[in-house]
Design an enzyme around this catalytic site. Structure first.
Site, PDB file in Angstrom:
ATOM      1  N   GLY A 225      74.309  49.670-111.477  1.00 38.74           N
ATOM      2  CA  GLY A 225      75.121  48.484-111.680  1.00 38.74           C
ATOM      3  C   GLY A 225      74.260  47.238-111.721  1.00 38.74           C
ATOM      4  O   GLY A 225      73.134  47.245-111.205  1.00 38.74           O
TER       5      GLY A 225
ATOM      6  N   GLN B  87      71.897  38.559-111.500  1.00 36.34           N
ATOM      7  CA  GLN B  87      70.644  39.294-111.232  1.00 36.34           C
ATOM      8  C   GLN B  87      69.649  39.178-112.378  1.00 36.34           C
ATOM      9  O   GLN B  87      68.483  39.566-112.231  1.00 36.34           O
ATOM     10  CB  GLN B  87      70.942  40.772-110.947  1.00 36.34           C
ATOM     11  CG  GLN B  87      71.682  40.991-109.636  1.00 36.34           C
ATOM     12  CD  GLN B  87      71.920  42.467-109.388  1.00 36.34           C
ATOM     13  OE1 GLN B  87      72.903  43.010-109.858  1.00 36.34           O
ATOM     14  NE2 GLN B  87      71.026  43.116-108.675  1.00 36.34           N
TER      15      GLN B  87
ATOM     16  N   CYS C 249      70.053  48.087-104.289  1.00 35.29           N
ATOM     17  CA  CYS C 249      70.299  46.967-105.203  1.00 35.29           C
ATOM     18  C   CYS C 249      69.007  46.650-105.948  1.00 35.29           C
ATOM     19  O   CYS C 249      67.941  46.595-105.322  1.00 35.29           O
ATOM     20  CB  CYS C 249      70.748  45.754-104.392  1.00 35.29           C
ATOM     21  SG  CYS C 249      71.082  44.297-105.379  1.00 35.29           S
ATOM     22  N   LEU C 250      69.098  46.445-107.251  1.00 38.28           N
ATOM     23  CA  LEU C 250      67.891  46.148-108.035  1.00 38.28           C
ATOM     24  C   LEU C 250      67.236  44.834-107.611  1.00 38.28           C
ATOM     25  O   LEU C 250      66.063  44.624-107.863  1.00 38.28           O
ATOM     26  CB  LEU C 250      68.212  46.133-109.533  1.00 38.28           C
ATOM     27  CG  LEU C 250      68.594  47.487-110.150  1.00 38.28           C
ATOM     28  CD1 LEU C 250      68.926  47.334-111.622  1.00 38.28           C
ATOM     29  CD2 LEU C 250      67.492  48.521-109.946  1.00 38.28           C
TER      30      LEU C 250
ATOM     31  N   HIS D  16      80.344  46.066-104.617  1.00 38.88           N
ATOM     32  CA  HIS D  16      78.957  45.599-104.519  1.00 38.88           C
ATOM     33  C   HIS D  16      78.671  44.548-105.601  1.00 38.88           C
ATOM     34  O   HIS D  16      78.123  43.476-105.306  1.00 38.88           O
ATOM     35  CB  HIS D  16      78.001  46.795-104.661  1.00 38.88           C
ATOM     36  CG  HIS D  16      76.549  46.445-104.659  1.00 38.88           C
ATOM     37  ND1 HIS D  16      75.673  46.869-103.677  1.00 38.88           N
ATOM     38  CD2 HIS D  16      75.791  45.696-105.509  1.00 38.88           C
ATOM     39  CE1 HIS D  16      74.459  46.397-103.937  1.00 38.88           C
ATOM     40  NE2 HIS D  16      74.501  45.692-105.042  1.00 38.88           N
ATOM     41  N   GLU D  17      79.062  44.847-106.844  1.00 37.38           N
ATOM     42  CA  GLU D  17      78.767  43.932-107.950  1.00 37.38           C
ATOM     43  C   GLU D  17      79.608  42.659-107.885  1.00 37.38           C
ATOM     44  O   GLU D  17      79.118  41.564-108.185  1.00 37.38           O
ATOM     45  CB  GLU D  17      78.964  44.630-109.298  1.00 37.38           C
ATOM     46  CG  GLU D  17      78.088  45.862-109.533  1.00 37.38           C
ATOM     47  CD  GLU D  17      76.598  45.643-109.270  1.00 37.38           C
ATOM     48  OE1 GLU D  17      76.112  44.511-109.397  1.00 37.38           O
ATOM     49  OE2 GLU D  17      75.927  46.635-108.911  1.00 37.38           O
TER      50      GLU D  17
ATOM     51  N   HIS E 287      78.104  40.111-105.732  1.00 39.31           N
ATOM     52  CA  HIS E 287      77.040  39.323-106.383  1.00 39.31           C
ATOM     53  C   HIS E 287      77.628  38.074-107.053  1.00 39.31           C
ATOM     54  O   HIS E 287      77.017  37.009-107.046  1.00 39.31           O
ATOM     55  CB  HIS E 287      76.328  40.149-107.453  1.00 39.31           C
ATOM     56  CG  HIS E 287      75.240  41.039-106.927  1.00 39.31           C
ATOM     57  ND1 HIS E 287      74.137  40.550-106.260  1.00 39.31           N
ATOM     58  CD2 HIS E 287      75.071  42.386-106.988  1.00 39.31           C
ATOM     59  CE1 HIS E 287      73.339  41.574-105.936  1.00 39.31           C
ATOM     60  NE2 HIS E 287      73.884  42.692-106.349  1.00 39.31           N
TER      61      HIS E 287
END
Ligand code: CO
Length: 175
Positions: free
Chosen positions: A45, A50, A100-101, A142-143, A146
């Protein structure tokens, strides 16, 4: 095109992203680039912030299980593109080890709602509603976090968060 990923503790990750009002070519390019970036980094994701874009845009692509060797586990067409997503219902609770990236190499168990219902638009502005009580539910939460300027490590206990910050500083110095 692969874009550069914003890495914690970059201040941009704290920004609250703005709603998308125009579903144009620029949005489509952003979504295409986000897919390329997510795949290049083997993520499941990615939120627009990000890659430094403060728009309420996210993508999710959950790897398929039991795929024969050499076949694509995350086919492009399985990418869920969500514009202006809103959680309209949530209940239950579950724990899952998240990564997470923007916080590469860190995996921690986080508690979230088990079931969510989310309203969103696709890349053309068409409205949809989706419901899940599995991995997708976790990924969406999660997304969407962000988009509100939150990263998953904020959900850790005080002690675990301290440990993480110490470890993170050590890694930054070493790199
Ligand atoms: Co993330």
């Amino acid at each position: 095109m692969v874009r550069e990923i914003v890495v914690y503790p970059d201040k941009r990750l704290k920004q609250v992203s703005k709603p998308v009002e125009v579903f144009d070519e620029e949005l489509h390019t952003l979504l295409d680039d986000m897919y390329d970036t997510m795949r290049a980094k083997n993520g499941v994701g990615l939120a627009a912030i990000q890659v430094g874009v403060d728009k309420r845009v996210l993508i999710i692509n959950i790897p398929l299980e039991g795929i024969p060797e050499g076949e694509e586990e995350q086919p492009r067409e399985n990418t869920l593109e969500m514009i202006n997503p809103v959680i309209v219902e949530k209940d239950g609770s579950t724990k899952f080890q998240e990564g997470c990236l923007s916080v590469p190499g860190i995996y921690e168990e986080v508690e979230r709602a088990k079931h969510v219902k989310v309203e969103y638009c696709d890349r053309h502005g068409e409205k949809y509603i989706i419901e899940d009580d599995d991995f997708l539910a976790i990924a969406m939460q999660h997304e969407i976090d962000h988009l509100e300027g939150h990263v998953f490590i904020e959900k850790l206990s005080f002690i675990k968060r301290k440990k993480f910050e110490k470890e993170w500083k050590k890694r930054k110095k070493a790199s």
